[in-house]
Scaffold this motif. Structure first.
Motif, short mmCIF file in Angstrom:
data_model
loop_
_atom_site.label_atom_id
_atom_site.label_comp_id
_atom_site.label_asym_id
_atom_site.label_seq_id
_atom_site.Cartn_x
_atom_site.Cartn_y
_atom_site.Cartn_z
N PRO A 216 0.87 -1.28 0.01
CA PRO A 216 -0.18 0.05 0.03
C PRO A 216 0.73 1.17 -0.04
O PRO A 216 0.40 2.34 -0.52
N THR A 217 1.94 1.34 0.66
CA THR A 217 2.92 2.50 0.61
C THR A 217 3.33 2.96 -0.78
O THR A 217 3.27 4.12 -1.14
N MET A 218 3.61 1.74 -1.42
CA MET A 218 3.96 2.26 -2.88
C MET A 218 3.04 2.75 -3.64
O MET A 218 3.13 3.79 -4.47
N TYR A 219 1.60 2.17 -3.82
CA TYR A 219 0.49 2.79 -4.32
C TYR A 219 0.16 4.18 -3.88
O TYR A 219 -0.25 5.28 -4.45
N ASN A 220 0.45 4.48 -2.45
CA ASN A 220 0.31 5.78 -2.05
C ASN A 220 1.11 6.84 -2.78
O ASN A 220 0.76 7.81 -3.15
N TYR A 221 2.45 6.39 -2.79
CA TYR A 221 3.43 7.21 -3.44
C TYR A 221 3.35 7.47 -4.89
O TYR A 221 3.37 8.58 -5.40
N LEU A 222 2.72 6.33 -5.63
CA LEU A 222 2.38 6.50 -7.09
C LEU A 222 1.12 7.39 -7.22
O LEU A 222 1.21 8.20 -8.09
N LEU A 223 0.06 7.27 -6.20
CA LEU A 223 -0.91 8.21 -6.65
C LEU A 223 -0.46 9.84 -6.31
O LEU A 223 -0.90 10.55 -6.97
N GLN A 224 0.38 9.74 -5.19
CA GLN A 224 0.77 11.34 -5.04
C GLN A 224 1.53 11.87 -6.20
O GLN A 224 1.76 13.08 -6.31
N SER A 225 2.38 11.00 -6.88
CA SER A 225 3.15 11.33 -7.83
C SER A 225 2.46 11.40 -9.36
O SER A 225 3.11 11.34 -10.34
N ALA A 226 1.03 11.10 -9.18
CA ALA A 226 0.16 10.76 -10.58
C ALA A 226 0.27 11.95 -11.64
O ALA A 226 -0.07 11.73 -12.78
N GLU A 227 0.53 13.22 -11.27
CA GLU A 227 0.29 14.21 -12.08
C GLU A 227 1.04 13.97 -13.57
O GLU A 227 2.16 13.80 -13.56
N ASN A 228 0.08 14.06 -14.47
CA ASN A 228 0.83 13.81 -15.96
C ASN A 228 1.31 12.45 -16.17
O ASN A 228 2.03 12.20 -17.12
N SER A 229 1.07 11.48 -15.19
CA SER A 229 1.62 10.24 -15.32
C SER A 229 0.65 8.83 -15.63
O SER A 229 0.91 7.74 -15.71
N GLN A 230 -0.55 9.37 -15.65
CA GLN A 230 -1.72 8.31 -15.89
C GLN A 230 -1.65 7.54 -17.18
O GLN A 230 -1.71 6.46 -17.33
N ASP A 231 -1.01 8.36 -18.43
CA ASP A 231 -0.82 7.50 -19.57
C ASP A 231 0.25 6.56 -19.44
O ASP A 231 0.46 5.67 -20.09
N ASP A 232 1.14 6.81 -18.60
CA ASP A 232 2.23 5.86 -18.43
C ASP A 232 1.79 4.51 -17.96
O ASP A 232 2.32 3.48 -18.10
N PHE A 233 0.74 4.45 -17.26
CA PHE A 233 0.22 3.14 -16.71
C PHE A 233 -1.06 2.59 -17.66
O PHE A 233 -1.76 1.79 -17.30
N SER A 234 -1.11 3.39 -18.72
CA SER A 234 -2.25 2.77 -19.64
C SER A 234 -2.29 1.16 -19.97
O SER A 234 -3.34 0.69 -20.33
N GLY A 235 -1.01 0.76 -20.12
CA GLY A 235 -0.81 -0.60 -20.52
C GLY A 235 -1.00 -1.58 -19.39
O GLY A 235 -1.29 -2.74 -19.60
N ILE A 236 -1.19 -0.92 -18.05
CA ILE A 236 -1.21 -2.06 -17.05
C ILE A 236 -2.60 -2.58 -16.81
O ILE A 236 -3.66 -1.66 -16.91
N ARG A 237 -2.72 -3.68 -17.01
CA ARG A 237 -4.19 -4.39 -16.83
C ARG A 237 -4.24 -4.82 -15.44
O ARG A 237 -5.79 -4.98 -15.12
N LEU A 238 -3.51 -5.00 -14.35
CA LEU A 238 -3.87 -5.59 -13.14
C LEU A 238 -2.60 -4.91 -12.27
O LEU A 238 -1.36 -4.92 -12.61
N CYS A 239 -3.04 -4.48 -11.07
CA CYS A 239 -2.17 -4.11 -10.12
C CYS A 239 -2.54 -5.16 -8.80
O CYS A 239 -3.64 -5.22 -8.51
N ILE A 240 -1.46 -5.70 -7.98
CA ILE A 240 -1.60 -6.42 -6.95
C ILE A 240 -1.07 -5.76 -5.92
O ILE A 240 -0.18 -5.43 -5.92
N ALA B 200 -3.03 -4.23 4.82
CA ALA B 200 -4.52 -3.91 4.06
C ALA B 200 -4.30 -2.45 3.54
O ALA B 200 -3.78 -1.71 4.15
N MET B 201 -4.75 -2.39 2.41
CA MET B 201 -4.95 -1.14 1.59
C MET B 201 -6.02 -0.33 2.20
O MET B 201 -7.27 -0.93 2.16
N PRO B 202 -5.99 1.07 2.68
CA PRO B 202 -7.26 1.73 3.02
C PRO B 202 -7.88 1.93 1.83
O PRO B 202 -7.49 2.22 0.67
N VAL B 203 -9.41 1.81 1.95
CA VAL B 203 -10.25 1.58 0.87
C VAL B 203 -10.25 2.98 0.26
O VAL B 203 -10.22 3.23 -1.11
#
Length: 512
Positions: free
Chosen positions: A264-288, A293-296
């Protein structure tokens, strides 16, 4: 079948296909298969035999993959060790684990020099080249040093089959216990092969997938989900030496990643750094997601920002590790660890081992081909953890009417710092080693970036002892993430009538 035999099968079918990419360099399955076999044969030439214990103290790199698969292929038992550990922390594992060889980075050699006299059985230090200038010929360990790269070059494509069986021990994963000393969970070849295959099948990780390996490879979560599972079916592993949000985005974009696994910590950092990066993850079909526990709110925010599903799961070292994942073909339930994966059974029981009705809270226990053989040299602890083939996890959980499980509370007192497990007793043991400490108690406290941080309460018998001195002492004996972020001195610690320190009271104190 085991994972090294499976690699051979996969390499024959996918000779020119890319097995992994590291620092933008692509290596084919044929090249990986050759390097693994050569390293295995060279270990045999040096006199290592089936059943010998070899420690793997290496960060995320091709060295880790070749070292792991090569040692397993010649029949060795591999003991992965966190490279961030101090000599003090490594010493116990290497001694208790009866290690005969250590594969490590050349820049880490100085960690072994002060403890070498405690490791008389270690015959070789196999050094991986980090690309940095260092004068190892002057090291007191020079006579025992071997070059990893030269070993691969000198190895043969033909070697004696060690006759490994499914039930032979493949890995010993050291996980801290209530005694403060790490316990070595013995995983068989069947354990790690079955879990990799079942995870790959459950999450449909196949030959077209490109999986980002940003989690530490010495941790069984990365080992199974981001390494063994994709290699099982001809996928490509995108090796990241360490986690960095911007580098994850770059790797995902440049190498067309399809799967990302993280805590979850990694996802939090990725979300905080998401500005203009959404297209970079356009090929990602699944995150694990796993580890805690990840906060809802984080889960929903991440999925909305990147338009991707996050499947939360659950596991522990003793079960190789995965037992549950949120399924991909049915509704995912935020806050749940999902349902039992293929060939694995989970159930919630009372203190007598009897299964509880739906919705009631009890201990989560696990049964399947992924459950460990036991703890190395610890018969009593093994008997407590394994009963009638079931692994007692120590985690409190409940199951809903559709078979989805929910962790109600983690293993008692464990602290999770940035995805790493910290056990209070282990930190307390170090604190008690300081002559100025009379009593110590350690708890976890919420932290906005790492999830939790370590908080230590101290009763001192030396009025001159200050926090700075004590923190310096901790840094010399503990990995950075285990060092207390804060120390509080107290006149006395809260205790019950038997003298047991009440951590619950300390947590309540910090909550006010």
């Amino acid at each position: 079948m085991n994972i090294t035999e499976q690699l051979t099968v996969t390499a024959r079918k996918n000779r020119r296909k890319t097995a992994y990419i590291f620092q933008d360099q692509e290596i084919s399955y044929l090249e990986l298969e050759g390097a693994v076999t050569k390293f295995a044969s060279r270990l045999q030439q040096l006199g290592y035999k089936k059943g010998d214990h070899i420690a793997l103290v290496v960060g995320n790199s091709p060295y880790y993959i070749i070292g792991l698969y090569g040692a397993l292929r010649m029949g060795a038992v591999v003991i992965p060790v966190n490279p961030l550990y101090t000599p003090h922390e490594m010493s116990y594992i290497l001694r208790n684990g009866d290690v005969k060889a250590i594969i490590t980075m050349d820049v880490l050699l100085e960690k072994f020099e002060p403890i070498a006299d405690q490791l008389p059985d270690v015959q070789h230090y196999i050094l991986c080249n980090s690309g940095t200038e260092s004068a190892h010929d002057k090291s007191p360990l020079a006579a025992k040093m071997k070059s990893f790269t030269q070993m691969v070059e000198e190895g043969s494509l033909g070697f004696d089959d060690p006759g490994t069986t499914d039930e032979d021990t493949a890995l010993i994963l050291y996980t801290s216990g209530t005694t403060g000393k790490p316990k070595g969970a013995m995983l068989s070849h069947k354990n790690i092969y079955s879990n990799a295959k079942d995870v790959a099948d459950y999450l449909t990780i196949g030959g077209e997938d490109r999986v980002i390996a940003a989690l530490p490879m010495f941790h069984v979560f990365c080992l199974t989900v981001a390494l063994n599972a994709p290699l099982m079916n001809g996928g490509t592993v995108l090796i990241m030496p360490k986690f960095s949000p911007q580098e994850v985005f770059r790797v995902a974009r440049v190498h067309e990643a399809t799967v990302f696994a993280g805590v979850p910590t990694m996802y939090n950092y990725l979300l905080q750094s998401a500005e203009n990066s959404q297209d970079d993850f356009s090929g990602i079909r699944l995150c694990i997601s796993g580890g805690s526990a990840m906060p809802v709110s984080l889960l929903k925010g991440f999925e909305e920002a990147f338009d991707v599903k996050v499947s939360e799961g659950y596991g522990l070292s003793e079960s190789s590790p995965v037992t549950c994942f949120n399924p991909l073909d049915r509704p995912r339930k935020p806050g749940s660890i999902g349902t039992s994966i293929l060939h694995v059974k989970n159930k919630v029981v009372d203190e007598f081992g009897e299964e509880l009705p739906t919705g009631e809270v009890g201990e989560l226990i696990v049964h399947g081909p992924n459950v460990m053989k036991g703890y190395y040299k610890l018969e009593e602890e093994t008997a407590t953890a394994l009963k009638d083939g079931w692994l007692y996890t120590g985690d409190m959980a409940r199951m809903d009417e559709e078979g989805y499980f929910y962790i109600v509370d983690r293993k008692k007192d464990m602290i999770l710092v940035g995805g790493y497990n910290v056990y209070p007793r282990e930190v307390e043991e170090v604190l008690y080693d300081h002559p100025g400490v009379a009593e110590a108690a350690v708890i976890g406290t919420p932290h906005p970036e790492s999830g939790e941080s370590v908080l230590a309460f101290i009763v001192t018998n030396d009025s001159s002892l200050d926090k700075t001195t004590l923190l310096e002492f901790c840094r010399a004996h503990l990995a950075k993430y285990k060092v207390p972020s804060k120390i509080e001195f107290m006149d006395e610690l809260p205790k019950n009538t038997t003298g047991k320190i009440l951590r619950k009271n300390l947590r309540e104190r910090t909550a006010h």
